[in-house]
Motif scaffolding. Structure first.
Motif, PDB file in Angstrom:
ATOM      1  N   CYS A  16      44.771 -28.082   9.592  1.00 45.11           N
ATOM      2  CA  CYS A  16      43.761 -29.033   9.120  1.00 45.11           C
ATOM      3  C   CYS A  16      42.415 -28.843   9.811  1.00 45.11           C
ATOM      4  O   CYS A  16      41.436 -29.472   9.421  1.00 45.11           O
ATOM      5  N   ARG A  18      39.093 -27.565  10.170  1.00 48.56           N
ATOM      6  CA  ARG A  18      38.200 -26.961   9.193  1.00 48.56           C
ATOM      7  C   ARG A  18      36.877 -26.634   9.854  1.00 48.56           C
ATOM      8  O   ARG A  18      36.692 -26.848  11.053  1.00 48.56           O
ATOM      9  N   GLU A  22      33.915 -33.720   9.701  1.00 46.35           N
ATOM     10  CA  GLU A  22      34.233 -34.843   8.819  1.00 46.35           C
ATOM     11  C   GLU A  22      35.537 -34.591   8.067  1.00 46.35           C
ATOM     12  O   GLU A  22      36.347 -35.505   7.891  1.00 46.35           O
ATOM     13  N   LEU A  23      35.736 -33.352   7.602  1.00 40.76           N
ATOM     14  CA  LEU A  23      36.991 -33.017   6.928  1.00 40.76           C
ATOM     15  C   LEU A  23      38.148 -33.069   7.907  1.00 40.76           C
ATOM     16  O   LEU A  23      39.242 -33.545   7.568  1.00 40.76           O
ATOM     17  N   ASP A  24      37.935 -32.567   9.123  1.00 38.10           N
ATOM     18  CA  ASP A  24      38.970 -32.644  10.157  1.00 38.10           C
ATOM     19  C   ASP A  24      39.447 -34.086  10.310  1.00 38.10           C
ATOM     20  O   ASP A  24      40.646 -34.361  10.353  1.00 38.10           O
ATOM     21  N   ASP A  54      36.270 -25.521   1.884  1.00 36.94           N
ATOM     22  CA  ASP A  54      35.652 -26.700   2.493  1.00 36.94           C
ATOM     23  C   ASP A  54      34.543 -27.309   1.638  1.00 36.94           C
ATOM     24  O   ASP A  54      34.460 -28.533   1.528  1.00 36.94           O
ATOM     25  N   LEU A  57      36.077 -29.321  -1.123  1.00 38.60           N
ATOM     26  CA  LEU A  57      36.703 -30.521  -0.560  1.00 38.60           C
ATOM     27  C   LEU A  57      35.657 -31.572  -0.226  1.00 38.60           C
ATOM     28  O   LEU A  57      35.842 -32.755  -0.508  1.00 38.60           O
ATOM     29  N   TRP A  58      34.588 -31.117   0.395  1.00 40.47           N
ATOM     30  CA  TRP A  58      33.535 -32.059   0.789  1.00 40.47           C
ATOM     31  C   TRP A  58      32.979 -32.791  -0.432  1.00 40.47           C
ATOM     32  O   TRP A  58      32.813 -34.004  -0.410  1.00 40.47           O
ATOM     33  N   PHE A  61      35.628 -35.369  -1.538  1.00 41.91           N
ATOM     34  CA  PHE A  61      35.765 -36.521  -0.647  1.00 41.91           C
ATOM     35  C   PHE A  61      34.523 -37.403  -0.635  1.00 41.91           C
ATOM     36  O   PHE A  61      34.615 -38.605  -0.390  1.00 41.91           O
TER      37      PHE A  61
END
Length: 86
Positions: A16, A18, A22-24, A54, A57-58, A61
């Motif tokens: 996990c 990254r 923020e993704l972490d 990433d 994903l960003w 999210f």
């Protein structure tokens, strides 16, 4: 949780990590609050989510885009709705 689940959770924590803090934090929040109780199907969707780049994903999210895959979208919304650590 049994020892195999703990090893899997530890492996996932590493995976996990990254390029974006923020993704972490979003992924760690899911692992800490939901992964242990998640059904196998949801865990499999989470593994697919980890394979996404990433930047995409960003955008998901942050709500700028929506995954075309309904299962991924459901999990993104679930992770977004988890309350932050406090």
């Amino acid at each position: 949780m049994n020892e195999a689940d703990e090893r899997e959770l530890s492996r996932l924590r590493w995976r996990c990590r990254r390029g974006m803090r923020e993704l972490d934090r979003l992924f760690e929040r899911y692992l800490d609050r939901a992964w242990r109780e998640a059904p196998t199907v949801e865990r499999e969707v989470f593994l697919r989510l980890l394979d996404i780049e990433d930047d995409r994903l960003w955008h998901w999210f942050m709500g700028h885009e929506t995954p075309s895959d309904a299962e991924l979208d459901t999990l993104v919304q679930r992770i977004r709705s988890l309350p932050p650590a406090g």
